[in-house]
Motif scaffolding. Structure first.
Motif, short mmCIF file in Angstrom:
data_model
loop_
_atom_site.label_atom_id
_atom_site.label_comp_id
_atom_site.label_asym_id
_atom_site.label_seq_id
_atom_site.Cartn_x
_atom_site.Cartn_y
_atom_site.Cartn_z
N VAL A 88 0.88 -1.17 0.00
CA VAL A 88 0.00 0.00 0.00
C VAL A 88 0.92 1.23 0.00
CG1 VAL A 88 -1.76 1.26 1.31
CG2 VAL A 88 -1.75 -1.24 1.33
N TRP A 89 0.64 2.20 -0.86
CA TRP A 89 1.46 3.42 -0.92
C TRP A 89 1.26 4.22 0.36
CZ3 TRP A 89 5.41 5.22 -3.51
CH2 TRP A 89 5.69 6.59 -3.48
N ALA A 90 2.40 4.56 1.00
CA ALA A 90 2.32 5.32 2.24
C ALA A 90 3.25 6.53 2.18
CB ALA A 90 2.67 4.42 3.43
N GLU A 94 8.32 4.04 3.15
CA GLU A 94 8.09 2.80 3.91
C GLU A 94 8.56 1.57 3.13
OE1 GLU A 94 6.76 2.82 7.01
OE2 GLU A 94 6.59 5.00 6.95
N GLY A 95 9.55 1.77 2.28
CA GLY A 95 10.09 0.64 1.51
C GLY A 95 9.18 0.17 0.39
N GLU A 96 8.30 1.05 -0.08
CA GLU A 96 7.33 0.62 -1.09
C GLU A 96 8.01 0.14 -2.38
OE1 GLU A 96 7.14 3.45 0.64
OE2 GLU A 96 5.06 4.05 1.04
N ALA A 97 9.06 0.84 -2.81
CA ALA A 97 9.71 0.46 -4.07
C ALA A 97 10.33 -0.93 -3.95
CB ALA A 97 10.78 1.48 -4.46
N GLU A 98 10.98 -1.21 -2.83
CA GLU A 98 11.62 -2.52 -2.62
C GLU A 98 10.56 -3.63 -2.56
OE1 GLU A 98 12.23 0.21 -0.85
OE2 GLU A 98 14.28 0.65 -1.53
N LEU A 99 9.46 -3.32 -1.89
CA LEU A 99 8.40 -4.33 -1.77
C LEU A 99 7.73 -4.60 -3.12
CD1 LEU A 99 6.91 -3.11 1.61
CD2 LEU A 99 8.01 -5.33 1.22
N LEU A 100 7.51 -3.54 -3.88
CA LEU A 100 6.91 -3.71 -5.21
C LEU A 100 7.85 -4.52 -6.10
CD1 LEU A 100 4.51 -3.05 -7.03
CD2 LEU A 100 5.69 -0.97 -7.72
N SER A 101 9.13 -4.18 -6.05
CA SER A 101 10.12 -4.91 -6.83
C SER A 101 10.16 -6.38 -6.41
CB SER A 101 11.49 -4.24 -6.60
OG SER A 101 12.48 -4.92 -7.30
#
Ligand code: APR
Length: 178
Positions: A88-90, A94-101
């Protein structure tokens, strides 16, 4: 549009991911793997109720964010569904790019493990989960390109984008890879 990387191709298309005749299609799931709207709703409707039954049976504890799990495709023409859980975009801190990758990468690993030569992705996290489309395009395409350059498979990765806005955003990033 499409771009070739060694023996592999990244292709961008507009449309509905449930209509793709590919070895695997990727679902934009939640960590409970309990279904939802958007891509998730469309995939479960098209695959039929056996998809939810198998998902509950195999993964009663769901799937962590930034990863993915596989099931059969049931009524879909795809052999497999890979259920990917994007962040979820926050705000981006919050590490969103790493998690999406990580979610994309795990799907590509599953494709290799299951001998899939073709896989279709939606733009994970860019709907209900609110990831800005330009950033998502950059992260997603970079992850896929790097994997294909490292592993040399799967041979075809197609992004199936809903609407001109998402398609344009992905085209702008893919053009920079030529
Ligand atoms: N085919 C291709 N793309 C689609 C389709 C479809 N049939 N339906 C929606 N999209 C697009 C959206 O426009 C968006 O760009 O897919 C992208 C991802 O949107 P969502 O499906 O909302 O996925 P996400 O942002 O990852 O949110 C996941 O939503 O449905 C719930 O259960 C799901 O809780 C999870 C959350």
């Amino acid at each position: 549009m499409h771009v070739q990387f060694n023996e592999c191709q990244i292709e961008l298309a507009q449309g509905d991911i449930t209509e793709q005749s590919m070895d695997a299609v990727v679902n934009a799931a939640n960590s409970g793997l309990r279904g939802g709207g958007g891509v998730d709703g469309a995939i479960h409707r098209a695959a039929g109720p056996d998809l939810m039954r198998e998902t509950r049976r195999l993964y009663p504890d769901g799937c962590e964010t930034g990863s993915a799990v596989s099931t059969a495709g049931f009524e879909l023409s795809a052999k497999y569904v890979f259920h990917a859980v994007g962040p979820v975009w926050a705000g981006g801190g919050e590490g969103e790019a790493e998690l999406l990758s990580g979610a994309y990468r795990r799907c590509l690993e599953l494709a290799v493990e299951h001998d899939c030569t073709s896989i279709a992705f939606p733009a994970i996290s860019t709907g209900v989960y609110g990831h800005p489309i330009d950033l998502a395009a950059e992260t997603s395409l970079t992850t896929v390109r790097d994997f294909l350059l490292e592993q040399g498979r799967p041979g075809l990765v197609r992004f199936v984008l809903f609407g001109g806005g998402a398609y344009g955003a992905f085209c702008r990033v893919l053009e920079t890879f030529i």
